[in-house]
Design an enzyme around this catalytic site. Structure first.
Site, mmCIF file in Angstrom:
data_model
loop_
_atom_site.group_PDB
_atom_site.id
_atom_site.type_symbol
_atom_site.label_atom_id
_atom_site.label_comp_id
_atom_site.label_asym_id
_atom_site.label_seq_id
_atom_site.Cartn_x
_atom_site.Cartn_y
_atom_site.Cartn_z
ATOM 1 N N PHE A 1 0.125 10.320 -7.519
ATOM 2 C CA PHE A 1 0.181 8.889 -7.229
ATOM 3 C C PHE A 1 -0.525 8.091 -8.329
ATOM 4 O O PHE A 1 -0.688 6.948 -8.261
ATOM 5 C CB PHE A 1 -0.459 8.583 -5.877
ATOM 6 C CG PHE A 1 0.138 9.409 -4.766
ATOM 7 C CD1 PHE A 1 1.512 9.588 -4.696
ATOM 8 C CD2 PHE A 1 -0.649 10.029 -3.829
ATOM 9 C CE1 PHE A 1 2.072 10.368 -3.705
ATOM 10 C CE2 PHE A 1 -0.095 10.787 -2.821
ATOM 11 C CZ PHE A 1 1.266 10.960 -2.763
ATOM 12 N N TRP B 1 2.359 1.648 -3.425
ATOM 13 C CA TRP B 1 1.348 2.105 -4.382
ATOM 14 C C TRP B 1 1.365 3.631 -4.477
ATOM 15 O O TRP B 1 1.147 4.203 -5.545
ATOM 16 C CB TRP B 1 -0.031 1.614 -3.927
ATOM 17 C CG TRP B 1 -1.159 2.145 -4.773
ATOM 18 C CD1 TRP B 1 -1.651 1.568 -5.913
ATOM 19 C CD2 TRP B 1 -1.916 3.333 -4.576
ATOM 20 N NE1 TRP B 1 -2.665 2.332 -6.426
ATOM 21 C CE2 TRP B 1 -2.862 3.422 -5.630
ATOM 22 C CE3 TRP B 1 -1.910 4.333 -3.609
ATOM 23 C CZ2 TRP B 1 -3.761 4.468 -5.735
ATOM 24 C CZ3 TRP B 1 -2.807 5.379 -3.721
ATOM 25 C CH2 TRP B 1 -3.729 5.449 -4.776
ATOM 26 N N HIS B 2 1.641 4.289 -3.333
ATOM 27 C CA HIS B 2 1.592 5.749 -3.319
ATOM 28 C C HIS B 2 2.711 6.380 -4.139
ATOM 29 O O HIS B 2 2.566 7.514 -4.597
ATOM 30 C CB HIS B 2 1.653 6.276 -1.878
ATOM 31 C CG HIS B 2 0.337 6.172 -1.185
ATOM 32 N ND1 HIS B 2 -0.074 5.026 -0.570
ATOM 33 C CD2 HIS B 2 -0.664 7.062 -1.036
ATOM 34 C CE1 HIS B 2 -1.281 5.224 -0.057
ATOM 35 N NE2 HIS B 2 -1.667 6.450 -0.332
ATOM 36 N N GLY B 3 3.810 5.703 -4.289
ATOM 37 C CA GLY B 3 4.874 6.313 -5.069
ATOM 38 C C GLY B 3 6.111 5.441 -5.110
ATOM 39 O O GLY B 3 6.329 4.597 -4.238
ATOM 40 N N GLY C 1 0.843 -1.210 0.000
ATOM 41 C CA GLY C 1 0.000 0.000 0.000
ATOM 42 C C GLY C 1 0.866 1.244 0.000
ATOM 43 O O GLY C 1 0.569 2.237 -0.672
#
Lengths: 476, 367
Positions: free
Chosen positions: A476, A321-323, A318
């Protein structure tokens, strides 16, 4: 085309009247065309990526509907996941993984000169790939029906209010709404417009907080501890105002078109533990990760060690996923550890209470524990936010170290601006929290409602910076 | 296939709450944002500076001869007393009206406000800063207050035109800064004064007299990035400059456009990082010259003989720089208008004054 720009206002003013008078099929085609145009305004070249992802998932969905063979169904869904993750992996993570591999090889004494690409991140790719994958996985699991109309499915992926930064919808939530004729009530238009107004006010406040954040994070070594603390708190408010504001606008616009999008935030900074935080913060992503990652990993089944492993994997991915940065991995990792600690704490509490026959009434100590748990959760969120915002891991450590090793003047006056913006944010969120719903003001007497709307408009005018900052989650 | 359908359900309700909101906004618009006192008492920044220059410098001046307008580089750098001494003109005949972050529109506004007095002057010096050709710069409170509809439409760059048109229609947007100050000060008016140094320059920032050192490089880069961020070529400020020049010329004044010297390192950085902007500014100056304006491009400090010790930062002068710049301005004035050399005996008691801190209000309000 940002939601808070005149370009978007003109776009919506052109699309909306036509939407209201078009017959259903024309309405759907028009909405899809508008959504693709909206996306093309960012960078038309990436439209092909969106189209490819849409086409692949649509045909895999159709094949899954007629395919009975379990092995082939598994292969089909694998193709869908692999296609989407390949797009995401290449555009978002290629350079990150290559850089990381080079660093690792260098540690081992091997010099490598890989082929680095100047890959531009297509806006919204993290959101629409997840949205498309959710569909094929749901069809594979027989949780959703196959969409037999390409236009409707393409609209499901590209629907412009949620295309670039979510909220990521469940297939069963969005697809049926798009597949059936839509009527719009005046009440939906009214409450949608209020949501848009609230969202714009939140976004304006978030943009006003940006200078405090930038000052602290751009050169943390040069700032006093007070400025760093102010920056960290301001960032927590900024990202909330920005993302929650974006979601409000997206939901408001969508509601005005008779389509409901899910609530993505429920006052997360009031959470009393990290688990609750994730039930209130970016709800659509939390739900996606739970449904399509955590539960398939085993979820709450198995030994405690397995549950903790599942939690950690989910939060680390997770975070990623943001960056494409190790900072996000650290951010996810700390949240994962916090979730594990919370589970252990719950387990210990359960054991302690197991011997008692009746629960004791809440006393003063419980109330104190209530405040302490809220403060502790907020502290965890603020600290992890440092890794989320800092440019590098070293910068994040510099911010935290600058706060721990307190230095510089304690000029409380410098907190005045932040306090003012916090009060303004509280005036937006306060009535909602009190009533427990986002459109609380719609139930007020009309005079009070009118004054509140005027307050929101004036707030936007008063605090709005001269230039529009992009929404933070677009990156993102 | 059907093309049209009625997708709206029910009859529209009377939007009573919306009407209350509109009424509240109208009260705000006409009861506050369009009130003169809000702008005069809470304008602050450039507005305060402009009005105070008119009241404290232009109005008391018996017979202005040279009028200097521009930004803080001239506000700090042009000493009226030294120019008067160099030219030999009577005390009080050189007026320094430059303001912090002063744009050509600020200068135009000053000229318009003090025109009755200023039209009798001989020479108008207009300071022009390189970064004002960056169209990404926002509008100032002065633009918002004084620009007419025609100017808002024609004398600004496209993003600014949009902002200014909205502000013209909905004055509450224009008055954002004034309203913020009104609220922040709880209705107490802003201080309103022009604090002048003994040589009649405006009050200067603390520590301004210390020359820049290599350790100031990060600050230099920060300033450069602030000036040139999102650089896009803009000609709005030049149109305002032309307007001012035309107005002054119609009143019989000679006009000099001056680009003050810049610290060598800063110029080098501009050249390295924003060559396009530098070239564009050069072309703008050529164009002004071609239109018959006298442009003195002193940006190359080495060419005009300034030592590094003359700079406090990227372009603000130290006391040494003040003396050099004042002398250069006096020479240029005398060349442009030979009748200005009057031979009045200089005041022998004149010394460069000790400088105090600048008032906090006198800052840029570019948004």
């Amino acid at each position: 085309m940002l939601f808070n720009t005149w370009q978007f206002a003109l776009f919506f003013l052109a699309v909306y009247p036509l939407y209201l008078i078009a017959a259903f099929r024309i309405q759907t085609i028009g909405l899809l065309a508008a959504s693709w145009f909206f996306y093309a305004c960012w960078d038309w070249r990436f439209l092909f990526l969106l189209l490819t992802s849409t086409t692949v998932d649509y045909y895999i969905g159709k094949r899954l509907a007629v395919c009975e063979d379990a092995g082939q169904r598994r292969r089909l869904v694998t193709v869908s996941i692999a296609t989407n993750l390949t797009f995401l992996g290449f555009f978002k993570y290629y350079n990150f993984f290559t850089d990381s591999a080079v660093g690792l090889l260098r540690l081992m004494g091997i010099e490598a000169h890989p082929w680095l690409l100047h890959v531009v991140l297509p806006v919204g790719i993290s959101f629409y790939t997840f949205q498309a994958m959710a569909y094929t996985i749901d069809v594979y699991r027989d949780r959703s029906k196959t969409c037999s109309d390409f236009v409707t499915f393409a609209l499901y992926v590209a629907y412009f209010p949620h295309l670039v930064a979510g909220p990521i919808q469940r297939t069963d939530d969005l697809l049926p709404q798009l597949a059936r004729p839509r009527k719009v009530s005046w009440d939906q238009i009214g409450s949608g417009a209020v949501l848009v107004l609230v969202g714009l006010a939140r976004k304006a406040l978030a943009d006003r907080l940006a200078p405090y954040v930038d000052l602290a994070f751009n050169a943390p070594l040069e700032q006093s501890s007070l400025i760093l603390v102010r920056g960290v708190v301001a960032f927590a408010l900024q990202i909330y105002g920005d993302f929650a504001g974006y979601t409000d606008i997206a939901r408001g616009i969508s509601r005005m078109m008779g389509i409901e999008l899910i609530q993505n935030f429920r006052w997360p900074y009031l959470s009393r533990n990290v688990q609750e935080f994730w039930q209130r913060w970016h709800i659509s992503l939390s739900r996606w990760l739970r449904d399509y990652l955590y539960i398939p990993l085993g979820g709450n089944r198995g030994s405690r060690a397995m549950i903790f492993r599942n939690l950690m994997i989910t939060m680390l991915l997770g975070g990623l996923w943001h960056g494409a940065s190790w900072n996000f991995v650290v951010w996810g990792g700390i949240h994962g550890v916090a979730l594990v600690v919370h589970r252990v704490w719950l387990y210990l509490l359960q054991q302690r209470r197991a011997g008692r026959e009746q629960p004791e009434p809440p006393d003063r100590a419980d109330r104190l524990a209530f405040v302490a748990s809220w403060a502790l959760t907020l502290a965890v969120v603020l600290v992890t936010g440092v890794f989320f915002r800092a440019h590098t891991f070293a910068d994040a450590m510099a911010v935290l170290s600058g706060i721990v090793h307190w230095h510089g003047p304690l000029a409380v006056k410098r907190l005045g601006g932040l306090a003012g913006l916090l009060v303004a944010l509280a005036l937006i969120d306060g009535p909602q929290v009190r009533a427990g719903e986002h459109e609380a003001c719609r139930r007020w007497p009309w005079v009070l409602q009118g004054l509140y709307y005027a307050f929101l408009v004036l707030l936007i005018v008063m605090v709005r910076p001269s230039s529009n900052a992009p929404f933070l989650y677009f990156q993102f | 296939m059907r093309w049209f359908n009625t997708n709206l359900e029910g009859r529209p309700p009377l939007p009573k709450a919306v009407l209350v909101a509109l009424a509240t906004l109208l009260v705000m618009e006409f009861g506050l944002a369009r009130q003169e006192w809000l702008w005069t008492q809470f304008g602050g920044g450039g507005l305060n500076a402009i009005q105070s220059r008119i009241d404290a410098i232009v109005t008391p001046s018996p017979d202005p001869l040279v009028v200097v307008t521009g930004s803080s580089r001239l506000r700090i750098g042009a000493s009226p007393l030294q120019i008067e001494q160099a030219l030999g003109v009577p005390a009080g005949s050189v007026l320094n009206l430059a303001v912090a972050a002063g744009t050509p529109f600020d200068a135009l506004t000053e000229y318009r406000l003090g025109r009755d007095k200023l039209r009798s002057a001989t020479l108008l010096v207009i300071g022009l800063d390189d970064f004002y050709t960056n169209a990404s710069w926002g509008v100032t409170l002065c633009d918002r207050r004084y620009a007419t509809l025609d100017e808002r439409l024609h004398d600004y760059d496209p993003p600014q035109v949009r902002t200014l048109l909205i502000g013209w229609l909905w004055r509450t947007c224009d008055a954002q800064r004034a309203l913020q100050r009104f609220l922040a000060r709880g209705g107490r008016p802003m201080p309103y004064h022009a604090e002048l140094e003994p040589d009649r320059r405006c009050r200067l920032a603390e520590g301004w007299d210390k020359p820049a050192t290599p350790a100031d490089e990060p600050k230099l880069v920060e300033t450069l990035e602030a000036f040139y961020q999102n650089w896009r070529p803009g000609s709005g400020r030049l149109r305002q400059l032309r307007k001012l020049a035309a107005l002054a010329r119609s009143d019989g004044l000679k006009v000099l456009v001056v680009c003050t010297p810049l610290a060598p390192r800063y110029r080098q950085l501009v050249h390295e990082r924003y060559p396009e902007a530098e070239a564009y500014f050069g072309r703008c100056l050529e164009q002004l010259r071609a239109e018959g304006l006298e442009v003195l491009d002193w940006r190359d400090s080495t060419a005009v003989g300034w030592p590094p010790a003359a700079f406090h930062d990227y372009g603000h002068p130290t006391p040494l720089g003040v003396t050099l710049l004042s002398r250069m301005l006096a020479d240029a004035a005398a060349r442009a208008c030979p009748e200005l050399r009057r031979g009045v005996t200089p005041d022998p008691a004149f010394r460069l004054p000790a400088m105090g801190p600048a008032p906090a209000d006198d800052e840029s309000d570019a948004q």
